[in-house]
Design an enzyme around this catalytic site. Structure first.
Site, mmCIF file in Angstrom:
data_model
loop_
_atom_site.group_PDB
_atom_site.id
_atom_site.type_symbol
_atom_site.label_atom_id
_atom_site.label_comp_id
_atom_site.label_asym_id
_atom_site.label_seq_id
_atom_site.Cartn_x
_atom_site.Cartn_y
_atom_site.Cartn_z
ATOM 1 N N SER A 167 0.805 -1.232 0.000
ATOM 2 C CA SER A 167 0.000 0.000 0.000
ATOM 3 C C SER A 167 0.833 1.276 0.000
ATOM 4 O O SER A 167 0.365 2.322 -0.434
ATOM 5 C CB SER A 167 -0.929 0.004 1.222
ATOM 6 O OG SER A 167 -0.171 -0.104 2.406
ATOM 7 N N ARG A 168 2.054 1.186 0.509
ATOM 8 C CA ARG A 168 2.877 2.407 0.648
ATOM 9 C C ARG A 168 4.319 2.098 0.258
ATOM 10 O O ARG A 168 4.714 0.940 0.148
ATOM 11 C CB ARG A 168 2.865 2.889 2.104
ATOM 12 C CG ARG A 168 1.527 3.361 2.601
ATOM 13 C CD ARG A 168 1.625 4.008 3.988
ATOM 14 N NE ARG A 168 1.827 3.056 5.070
ATOM 15 C CZ ARG A 168 2.935 2.947 5.809
ATOM 16 N NH1 ARG A 168 3.941 3.758 5.596
ATOM 17 N NH2 ARG A 168 3.030 2.053 6.768
ATOM 18 N N ASP A 178 -2.498 -8.910 8.704
ATOM 19 C CA ASP A 178 -1.162 -8.858 9.296
ATOM 20 C C ASP A 178 -0.436 -10.136 8.884
ATOM 21 O O ASP A 178 -0.831 -11.237 9.292
ATOM 22 C CB ASP A 178 -1.317 -8.770 10.822
ATOM 23 C CG ASP A 178 -0.002 -8.823 11.568
ATOM 24 O OD1 ASP A 178 1.055 -9.063 10.924
ATOM 25 O OD2 ASP A 178 -0.018 -8.644 12.799
ATOM 26 N N ASN A 194 7.250 -8.157 0.785
ATOM 27 C CA ASN A 194 7.826 -6.832 1.007
ATOM 28 C C ASN A 194 7.466 -6.242 2.377
ATOM 29 O O ASN A 194 8.161 -5.348 2.860
ATOM 30 C CB ASN A 194 7.327 -5.908 -0.123
ATOM 31 C CG ASN A 194 7.558 -4.446 0.165
ATOM 32 O OD1 ASN A 194 8.667 -3.945 0.038
ATOM 33 N ND2 ASN A 194 6.504 -3.739 0.598
ATOM 34 N N SER A 240 17.320 -6.306 2.978
ATOM 35 C CA SER A 240 17.953 -5.014 3.281
ATOM 36 C C SER A 240 19.464 -5.140 3.349
ATOM 37 O O SER A 240 19.996 -6.207 3.695
ATOM 38 C CB SER A 240 17.441 -4.510 4.634
ATOM 39 O OG SER A 240 18.156 -3.356 5.037
ATOM 40 N N TYR A 284 16.242 -6.088 13.241
ATOM 41 C CA TYR A 284 15.986 -5.926 11.805
ATOM 42 C C TYR A 284 17.047 -6.670 10.979
ATOM 43 O O TYR A 284 16.727 -7.376 10.017
ATOM 44 C CB TYR A 284 15.994 -4.426 11.514
ATOM 45 C CG TYR A 284 15.575 -4.011 10.127
ATOM 46 C CD1 TYR A 284 14.233 -3.929 9.773
ATOM 47 C CD2 TYR A 284 16.529 -3.660 9.176
ATOM 48 C CE1 TYR A 284 13.857 -3.514 8.503
ATOM 49 C CE2 TYR A 284 16.165 -3.238 7.912
ATOM 50 C CZ TYR A 284 14.832 -3.166 7.569
ATOM 51 O OH TYR A 284 14.468 -2.758 6.314
ATOM 52 N N LYS A 320 16.207 -9.794 8.424
ATOM 53 C CA LYS A 320 16.500 -9.760 6.980
ATOM 54 C C LYS A 320 17.555 -10.809 6.611
ATOM 55 O O LYS A 320 17.497 -11.398 5.528
ATOM 56 C CB LYS A 320 16.968 -8.357 6.573
ATOM 57 C CG LYS A 320 15.909 -7.266 6.785
ATOM 58 C CD LYS A 320 14.668 -7.503 5.958
ATOM 59 C CE LYS A 320 13.733 -6.303 5.970
ATOM 60 N NZ LYS A 320 12.516 -6.530 5.164
ATOM 61 N N ILE A 347 16.320 4.143 1.229
ATOM 62 C CA ILE A 347 15.334 4.512 0.214
ATOM 63 C C ILE A 347 14.340 5.487 0.840
ATOM 64 O O ILE A 347 13.923 5.300 1.994
ATOM 65 C CB ILE A 347 14.581 3.252 -0.295
ATOM 66 C CG1 ILE A 347 15.570 2.158 -0.753
ATOM 67 C CG2 ILE A 347 13.589 3.621 -1.402
ATOM 68 C CD1 ILE A 347 16.466 2.499 -1.922
HETATM 69 P P1 NAP Z 1 6.860 1.638 4.596
HETATM 70 O O1 NAP Z 1 6.823 2.831 3.715
HETATM 71 O O2 NAP Z 1 6.820 1.801 6.075
HETATM 72 O O3 NAP Z 1 5.663 0.654 4.139
HETATM 73 C C1 NAP Z 1 5.480 -0.548 4.803
HETATM 74 C C2 NAP Z 1 4.367 -1.328 4.158
HETATM 75 O O4 NAP Z 1 4.274 -2.610 4.832
HETATM 76 C C3 NAP Z 1 2.996 -0.695 4.306
HETATM 77 O O5 NAP Z 1 2.233 -1.027 3.164
HETATM 78 C C4 NAP Z 1 2.426 -1.386 5.547
HETATM 79 O O6 NAP Z 1 1.007 -1.420 5.591
HETATM 80 C C5 NAP Z 1 2.965 -2.786 5.341
HETATM 81 N N1 NAP Z 1 3.043 -3.599 6.554
HETATM 82 C C6 NAP Z 1 3.762 -3.346 7.682
HETATM 83 N N2 NAP Z 1 3.589 -4.344 8.565
HETATM 84 C C7 NAP Z 1 2.761 -5.252 7.982
HETATM 85 C C8 NAP Z 1 2.201 -6.481 8.384
HETATM 86 N N3 NAP Z 1 2.470 -7.001 9.588
HETATM 87 N N4 NAP Z 1 1.365 -7.126 7.541
HETATM 88 C C9 NAP Z 1 1.088 -6.606 6.318
HETATM 89 N N5 NAP Z 1 1.590 -5.437 5.878
HETATM 90 C C10 NAP Z 1 2.411 -4.766 6.702
HETATM 91 O O7 NAP Z 1 8.160 0.747 4.329
HETATM 92 P P2 NAP Z 1 9.156 0.710 3.075
HETATM 93 O O8 NAP Z 1 10.274 1.618 3.359
HETATM 94 O O9 NAP Z 1 8.406 0.815 1.812
HETATM 95 O O10 NAP Z 1 9.723 -0.779 3.243
HETATM 96 C C11 NAP Z 1 9.256 -1.864 2.458
HETATM 97 C C12 NAP Z 1 10.203 -3.033 2.642
HETATM 98 O O11 NAP Z 1 11.520 -2.616 2.232
HETATM 99 C C13 NAP Z 1 10.351 -3.493 4.087
HETATM 100 O O12 NAP Z 1 10.481 -4.889 4.132
HETATM 101 C C14 NAP Z 1 11.629 -2.834 4.540
HETATM 102 O O13 NAP Z 1 12.233 -3.540 5.582
HETATM 103 C C15 NAP Z 1 12.439 -2.882 3.273
HETATM 104 N N6 NAP Z 1 13.529 -1.921 3.212
HETATM 105 C C16 NAP Z 1 13.275 -0.571 3.232
HETATM 106 C C17 NAP Z 1 14.345 0.318 3.167
HETATM 107 C C18 NAP Z 1 14.158 1.807 3.164
HETATM 108 O O14 NAP Z 1 15.175 2.530 3.201
HETATM 109 N N7 NAP Z 1 12.935 2.332 3.098
HETATM 110 C C19 NAP Z 1 15.648 -0.168 3.099
HETATM 111 C C20 NAP Z 1 15.855 -1.534 3.079
HETATM 112 C C21 NAP Z 1 14.792 -2.405 3.121
HETATM 113 P P3 NAP Z 1 0.150 -0.257 6.374
HETATM 114 O O15 NAP Z 1 0.202 0.936 5.477
HETATM 115 O O16 NAP Z 1 -1.215 -0.829 6.494
HETATM 116 O O17 NAP Z 1 0.839 -0.043 7.676
#
Ligand code: NAP
Length: 242
Positions: free
Chosen positions: A10-11, A59, A88, A140, A153, A157, A186
């Site tokens: 979703s985000r 969840d 994801n 990650s 974390y 990962k 990111i």
């Molecule tokens: P984000 O913007 O916080 O979005 C997280 C997404 O995951 C949202 O859609 C959220 O849904 C959903 N979510 C969280 N907990 C959940 C659960 N228990 N069940 C189902 N959905 C769940 O995060 P992001 O930065 O896009 O990260 C996405 C992935 O990339 C993650 O696995 C993160 O660890 C990884 N990552 C991110 C970065 C970075 O720099 N951003 C770097 C390395 C890896 P709701 O909107 O309903 O809460």
């Protein structure tokens, strides 16, 4: 009727993946857990690309919830096939380890590791029957090199990276590939509280990445251009670590 299921779609990165795969012609199943408004916006943006968008709210760390939403959808839609799974969904709860509340350890581990298992066990089972499928796990940099303040974390990962390699060997003979994408920093809500100006100096490309830059690698890994790549971890981190 080929569908791609994106957990946490979703985000942030997940949303960018939904839009990328919609551009590639996939119908999209968007999983999320709480923010209905953002999920609906993403579904509308997917539909605007001329493909189907399905919202499945649950969840991923709760097996009963996964079975009764994703499992139920699969049961009720046997004419449709989930041929792409992008695990994801993820959260962070950073703290130095000795001060980390046990619930923060478990919540992060459960979302990434149990979430991967609970969703993949359903979807990969069907892929095995159909002898076709692509799984991409969003991991990650933290799971490759470890980052201070992120023992939970990093451990979660790292576990999914190992599971990616193991599962790839289990299902390769059936034509299913399993890979991981490891983003660095990111720009999403997950990183919005970080001081980009201070951190970017450590990154060879001198900036945070965009969600779309991760999504394009996921797109490659589910495309016909990557049929012989499996069990790999591809970093998308501006050269920070490889
Ligand atoms: P984000 O913007 O916080 O979005 C997280 C997404 O995951 C949202 O859609 C959220 O849904 C959903 N979510 C969280 N907990 C959940 C659960 N228990 N069940 C189902 N959905 C769940 O995060 P992001 O930065 O896009 O990260 C996405 C992935 O990339 C993650 O696995 C993160 O660890 C990884 N990552 C991110 C970065 C970075 O720099 N951003 C770097 C390395 C890896 P709701 O909107 O309903 O809460």
């Amino acid at each position: 009727m080929q569908y791609a299921l994106i957990t946490g779609g979703s985000r942030g990165i997940g949303k960018a993946v939904c839009l990328k795969l919609a551009d590639m012609g996939y119908n999209i199943i968007i999983n999320y857990t709480s923010n209905d408004e953002e999920a609906k916006k993403t579904a509308d943006a997917v539909k605007a690309k001329g493909v189907d968008a399905v919202l499945l709210k649950c969840d991923v760390s709760n097996m009963e919830a996964v079975d009764s939403t994703i499992g139920k959808w699969m049961e009720e839609n046997k004419d449709k096939t989930i041929s792409v799974l992008v695990n994801n969904a993820g959260i962070k709860r950073d703290n130095i380890m000795v001060l980390m509340p046990p619930e923060d350890w478990h919540k992060v581990m459960d979302t990434a590791v149990d979430g991967f298992f609970f969703v993949s066990r359903l979807v990969v089972k069907d892929m095995l029957v159909k002898r076709k499928g692509r799984v991409v796990n969003v991991v990650s940099l933290s799971g490759l090199k470890g980052l201070p303040g992120q023992t939970n974390y990093s451990a979660s990962k790292g576990a999914v990276i190992a599971a990616t390699k193991a599962l790839a060997q289990e299902v390769g003979k059936r034509g299913i590939t399993v890979n991981a994408v490891a983003p660095g920093f990111i720009k999403t809500e997950m990183t919005q509280d970080l001081p980009e100006d201070q951190i970017k100096g450590m990154i060879p490309m001198n900036r945070f990445g965009e969600a779309e830059e991760v999504a394009s690698v996921v797109g490659f890994l589910v495309s016909k251009d990557s049929t012989y790549i499996t069990g790999q971890v591809i970093s998308v981190n501006g050269g920070l670590y490889s």
